[in-house]
Design a protein around this motif. Sequence first.
Motif, mmCIF file in Angstrom:
data_model
loop_
_atom_site.group_PDB
_atom_site.id
_atom_site.type_symbol
_atom_site.label_atom_id
_atom_site.label_comp_id
_atom_site.label_asym_id
_atom_site.label_seq_id
_atom_site.Cartn_x
_atom_site.Cartn_y
_atom_site.Cartn_z
ATOM 1 N N THR A 189 0.929 -1.127 0.206
ATOM 2 C CA THR A 189 -0.062 -0.096 -0.050
ATOM 3 C C THR A 189 0.895 1.290 0.039
ATOM 4 O OG1 THR A 189 0.070 0.091 2.437
ATOM 5 C CG2 THR A 189 -1.548 -1.132 1.220
ATOM 6 N N GLU A 237 1.027 3.442 2.101
ATOM 7 C CA GLU A 237 1.540 3.400 3.739
ATOM 8 C C GLU A 237 2.757 2.834 3.648
ATOM 9 O OE1 GLU A 237 -1.406 3.376 2.905
ATOM 10 O OE2 GLU A 237 -2.489 5.203 3.303
ATOM 11 N N GLU A 238 2.515 1.423 3.096
ATOM 12 C CA GLU A 238 3.817 0.389 3.236
ATOM 13 C C GLU A 238 5.224 0.888 2.597
ATOM 14 O OE1 GLU A 238 1.482 -3.593 4.187
ATOM 15 O OE2 GLU A 238 1.539 -2.923 2.313
ATOM 16 N N VAL A 244 5.821 3.939 1.556
ATOM 17 C CA VAL A 244 6.552 4.976 2.703
ATOM 18 C C VAL A 244 7.456 4.540 3.744
ATOM 19 C CG1 VAL A 244 6.107 6.896 4.252
ATOM 20 C CG2 VAL A 244 4.774 6.744 2.201
ATOM 21 N N GLU A 245 6.765 3.503 4.388
ATOM 22 C CA GLU A 245 7.545 2.969 5.663
ATOM 23 C C GLU A 245 8.662 2.203 4.973
ATOM 24 O OE1 GLU A 245 7.186 -0.703 8.559
ATOM 25 O OE2 GLU A 245 5.299 0.049 7.963
ATOM 26 N N VAL A 302 2.044 8.204 -2.747
ATOM 27 C CA VAL A 302 3.414 7.985 -1.922
ATOM 28 C C VAL A 302 4.115 9.213 -1.640
ATOM 29 C CG1 VAL A 302 5.751 6.971 -1.705
ATOM 30 C CG2 VAL A 302 3.914 5.683 -2.769
ATOM 31 N N ARG A 334 1.970 11.332 0.728
ATOM 32 C CA ARG A 334 1.941 10.794 2.250
ATOM 33 C C ARG A 334 3.621 10.971 2.784
ATOM 34 N NH1 ARG A 334 -1.645 8.011 -0.207
ATOM 35 N NH2 ARG A 334 -3.528 7.091 1.083
ATOM 36 N N GLU A 386 3.080 14.581 4.072
ATOM 37 C CA GLU A 386 2.500 14.741 5.109
ATOM 38 C C GLU A 386 3.373 14.027 6.474
ATOM 39 O OE1 GLU A 386 -0.885 12.057 4.590
ATOM 40 O OE2 GLU A 386 -1.963 13.361 3.142
ATOM 41 N N ASN A 387 4.200 13.337 6.472
ATOM 42 C CA ASN A 387 5.153 12.854 7.466
ATOM 43 C C ASN A 387 6.261 13.548 7.691
ATOM 44 O OD1 ASN A 387 2.934 11.038 8.302
ATOM 45 N ND2 ASN A 387 3.617 9.611 6.597
#
Length: 311
Positions: A270, A272-273, A275-276, A303, A306, A309-310
């Motif tokens: 995803t 989020e994954e 980005v991680e 991506v 996100r 955002e972080n």
Amino acid sequence: MSEHPIHVSLQASPQDAASWVDLARRCEDAGFRALLVSDHPGSGPSPFTALAAAATATTTLRLGTYVLNAGIRDALLIAADTATLDVVSDGRADVGIGAGHTPAEWEMTGRTRPDAAGRIRHLIDVAGAVRTLLDGETVPAADVGAVRDVVLSGPRPVQEQVPLLVGGNHPDLLTWAGAHADAVGLSGLGRTLPDGHSHTVSWTPARIEASIAAVSAGAGAVGREVPPLEALVQVVTVTDDRRGAVTDMAQETGTDVEDLLAAPYLWVGTAEEIVEQVRAARQRWGISRWVVRAGAFDAVRGVIARLAENS
């Protein structure tokens, strides 16, 4: 090793005028660092022409080659084209140079393709000469096999120093790049296959760490910080089944699934994954810059949002 900001660039090729300038605008709006064009004479566009066109439609997006084939391009012409791009883009040019791998490009330009060691030596000569010329200095004739000293008296770049990226996979190339380049491109590609275009891949942690160690050794030898590391992402797959998406690839490449999911050359999961994964790769290996291909634009835009955002 310093922790550089995370940036994502897009590698693409023009198909027509309207869609190309539209893509450049969308890249800028989406927060991509740069729009990049590859260099494959005979089967791809002229990178500097394409990038100059993109410059007319943008104001902040960086524009670069990724990467020029040093084996078939003259250092003076590379420097002149880069300086001109910097002028027409008001200081947004990057120049990326590699050793080249496609045999047909040598053959069609009347050259004999050297072995890997020969290509690396030539790349180092060309990249060093381009850096010298863009910095406004003279390259002695003997250094490049010319009949007189080489100088780029005009046009002069807008930037005080045009960023030079050196990309590839060979340890000698990476060591030189660590000592001299402004950024280092990691391709994860190995031996060129018989079709002249495809490659073996080497995405194990040990191989990634060996490449980064070569860059670090080059930087350490001259007492400088390791330059930003940039990975070319070969596959982008947005899915909620990360492991399932790479099972076949793990078998084909002989790489453990978990190692493959961590590799910087593959984005799977995803948004989020991914980005991680990107943040983990920066922490583990110091890789802070990424290049994705045009087909992944929509997925990667999410991506980038996100990441912003972080940040």
